[in-house]
Enzyme design. Structure first.
Site, PDB file in Angstrom:
ATOM      1  N   GLU A  51       0.873  -1.168   0.000  1.00  0.00           N
ATOM      2  CA  GLU A  51       0.000   0.000   0.000  1.00  0.00           C
ATOM      3  C   GLU A  51       0.915   1.224   0.000  1.00  0.00           C
ATOM      4  OE1 GLU A  51      -2.784   0.346   3.248  1.00  0.00           O
ATOM      5  OE2 GLU A  51      -3.423   2.316   2.552  1.00  0.00           O
ATOM      6  N   ARG A 276       5.363 -12.531   9.798  1.00  0.00           N
ATOM      7  CA  ARG A 276       6.081 -11.326   9.422  1.00  0.00           C
ATOM      8  C   ARG A 276       7.386 -11.226  10.182  1.00  0.00           C
ATOM      9  NH1 ARG A 276       3.833  -6.120   9.494  1.00  0.00           N
ATOM     10  NH2 ARG A 276       1.936  -6.938   8.610  1.00  0.00           N
ATOM     11  N   LYS A 286       4.158   0.550  10.083  1.00  0.00           N
ATOM     12  CA  LYS A 286       4.177   1.770   9.283  1.00  0.00           C
ATOM     13  C   LYS A 286       3.696   2.964  10.094  1.00  0.00           C
ATOM     14  CE  LYS A 286       3.340   0.190   4.674  1.00  0.00           C
ATOM     15  NZ  LYS A 286       2.278   0.151   3.686  1.00  0.00           N
TER      16      LYS A 286
END
Ligand code: ATP
Ligand code: MG
Length: 575
Positions: A51, A276, A286
């Site tokens: 994104e 992850r 983020k």
């Protein structure tokens, strides 16, 4: 085989495909099986779907290496696709940086650069299809009410009073939503699935919301935007993705993605979740990285202390080192945290092979060689890289006045200090034995100069009489050296796991106040006069350094990439 042994195998610098060929993991096993059964007709099509709401970080590198690496290894393809469904948080700057970073890591998507926004027309058509099938409805509950009606993990949800509107009414309302008749937040389109489902994601999720916001690609064409969950799986379907690899938090969304695909009757990719990357002393969320940048805790996204790809690049990391790291950490189904020293180990290994050696003095102290002729300068031979026979040699000027490292001298040395001290002899790298005869101090008692003598018979080697010295130290010639700024970095956080804590304290309170130390008066040998930003060196005995873009003609600036000391290798040996 331990990680260390594996790392010792010879690596090729390029192509990236070579990095991971030998290593199997559960995703490879799934693909191997699919290849055997011909599930996707022998195709492997992956994608990396960022994104564009921030810069890429080392966690993304793991996903990039996995997706592009699998495609390369199985003769398949990997797309780069921007999941750009939220125009309030997304920007062209992020798109550009992501493209640059994936390319820099060494991967290519050829002509397959895609955007979820390319599919907005198709996604809207599918929304209408769901409405017509009685599987979606326009809801006028407020966001708070929707949350309230959703229920909890233990309590079923409650149906919206708007849930049983007619298809005709819903079709008219979605058209009004699309043509801008309603303000932001007035209503949403929801899937009609099951408000009592044990999986909260299946309780009539929102598909479209109204946002009168310009999109960085579609401009003002749309004022309704699909939710990520409604866009992601169908984008994969449109692109013919075979193995849709994502992180574990999406496992609970899989039944929803499958529901969309089945209800719409379109091609079905297979989703596979992996754990992850988490790194010690590092944040990879983020939201947190954006906060560090916006609140100026760091100097931008490419601050060398940031775990972003652009930060690591500026710090002096190579793509090869990052790919080797991603190979070394492997791919697993359960979450874990990787020691940041493993990342440092990988860059050290790589730079050891490729970085030219030079001499630089970070905290200088002046040395005058009293028996060396005043105006004599000798050009001494120095080896560029002992790890690389083709790297050759260079000339380093030697003269009467030198700088050495403050740390390499002690006036009253303890037992195990073997470097320079009054009356003691050491070797100057590539030059001569020198002996400290006198210590000069200023009025306050600070040492400002060392007076030494040299032995001309020891040039570039040992003493003919066989006498030994216990230390070799580096130096630069004062008249020839270049003044430089050196930036020394430490972990950005003081704790292994820098999270917000239970007492409501923000993670920014855990920032290491000493994460950046600037040494304004370092000296480097003159061969570095034309060093270009981005080039990397080993400062002998000190560490690996890269030339920062802040460098000016007169004054280079260096970032310390990593020290020479390999803590990770040490831990591996003990373990
Ligand atoms: P957000 O929480 O804002 O969505 P994100 O980290 O998921 O952030 P994306 O841009 O959606 O960011 O990530 C793109 C891809 O990178 C996704 O497939 C995601 O699963 C993967 N990814 C993100 N962070 C990590 C990580 N720490 N380790 C491995 N893969 C990651
Ligand atoms: Mg995401």
């Amino acid at each position: 085989m331990s990680n260390l042994e594996r790392e010792k195998k010879p690596e090729s610098a390029t192509p990236p495909a070579g990095d991971s060929v030998s290593k199997t993991h559960f995703i490879r096993e799934i693909i191997d099986e699919d290849m055997k059964t011909g599930k996707f007709g022998g195709r492997v099509q992956t994608r990396f779907p960022p994104e564009p709401n921030g810069y890429l970080h080392i966690g993304h590198a793991k996903s990039i290496c996995l997706n592009f690496g699998l495609a390369l290894d199985y003769g398949g393809k990997c797309n780069l696709r921007f999941d750009d469904t939220n125009p309030t948080k997304e920007e062209q700057e992020y798109v550009d940086s992501i493209i640059e970073d994936v390319r820099w890591l060494g991967f290519s998507w050829d002509d397959r650069l895609f955007y979820a926004s390319d599919y907005f027309d198709q996604l809207y058509a599918w929304a209408v299809q769901l409405i017509k099938a009685g599987k979606a409805y326009v809801d006028h509950l407020s966001a708070d009410q929707i949350r309230e009606y959703r229920g909890t993990l233990t309590q079923p949800g409650k149906e919206s009073p708007y849930r049983n509107r007619s298809v005709e009414e819903n079709l008219a309302l979605i058209e009004q939503m699309r043509s801008g008749d309603f303000p932001d937040g007035a209503c949403v389109l929801r899937a009609k699935i099951d408000m009592a489902s044990g999986n909260v994601n299946m309780r009539d999720p929102v598909l479209y919301r109204i946002l009168h916001t310009e999109h960085h690609r579609t401009g003002d064409k749309w004022c309704i935007y699909p939710m990520y969950d409604f866009a992601h799986g169908q984008s994969d379907s449109i692109e013919g993705v075979t193995h849709s690899i994502c992180t574990l938090e999406f496992a609970d969304h899989r039944p929803l993605y499958d529901w969309f695909i089945q209800t719409l009757g379109i091609y079905a990719p297979q989703q596979i979740e992996f754990a992850r990357l988490n790194l010690t002393y590092t944040v990879l969320s983020k939201r947190k990285l954006i906060k560090l940048v916006q609140d100026k805790h760091v100097n931008g996204w490419d601050d060398p202390r940031m775990p972003t790809i652009s930060g690591l690049r500026r710090r002096g990391f190579t793509p090869e080192a990052i790919r080797a790291f991603c190979d070394l950490i492997g791919v697993a189904k359960s979450p874990s945290t990787v020691d940041i020293q493993m990342l440092e180990y990988c860059v050290r290994q790589d730079l050891n092979k490729r970085a030219p050696r030079v001499m630089a003095v970070l905290k200088p102290i002046k040395v005058v060689i009293t028996n060396y002729p005043e105006d004599q300068v000798e050009e001494l031979d120095a080896i560029n890289n002992p790890e690389d026979a083709n790297a050759g040699t260079r000339k380093v000027p030697f003269s009467r006045v030198l700088y050495i490292e403050q740390d390499d001298f002690m006036e009253n040395p303890p037992n195990k200090f073997y470097r320079l001290s009054p009356g003691r002899e050491v070797r100057l790298r590539y030059a001569y034995f020198i002996k400290c005869e006198e210590v000069i101090k200023d009025a306050d008692g600070n040492i400002i100069e060392l007076r030494c003598t040299y032995d001309p018979s020891t040039r570039g080697g040992d003493a003919p009489d066989g006498r030994k010295v216990k230390a070799t130290i580096h130096w630069v010639s004062a008249a020839d050296a270049l003044k430089a700024e050196v930036r020394i970095y430490d972990h950005l956080f003081t704790t292994v796991n820098p999270n917000d804590d239970d007492e409501g304290r923000d993670f920014t309170e855990l920032i290491n106040p000493k994460s950046l130390e600037i040494l304004p008066s370092a000296y480097v040998e003159p061969s570095l006069a034309n060093a270009t930003p981005g080039s990397r060196y080993q400062f002998e005995r000190v560490g690996y350094f890269s030339v920062d873009p802040d460098s000016t003609d007169g004054k280079p600036v260096f970032n310390r990439t990593v020290t020479l000391k390999d803590e990770w290798a040490k831990i591996q040996k003990q373990g």
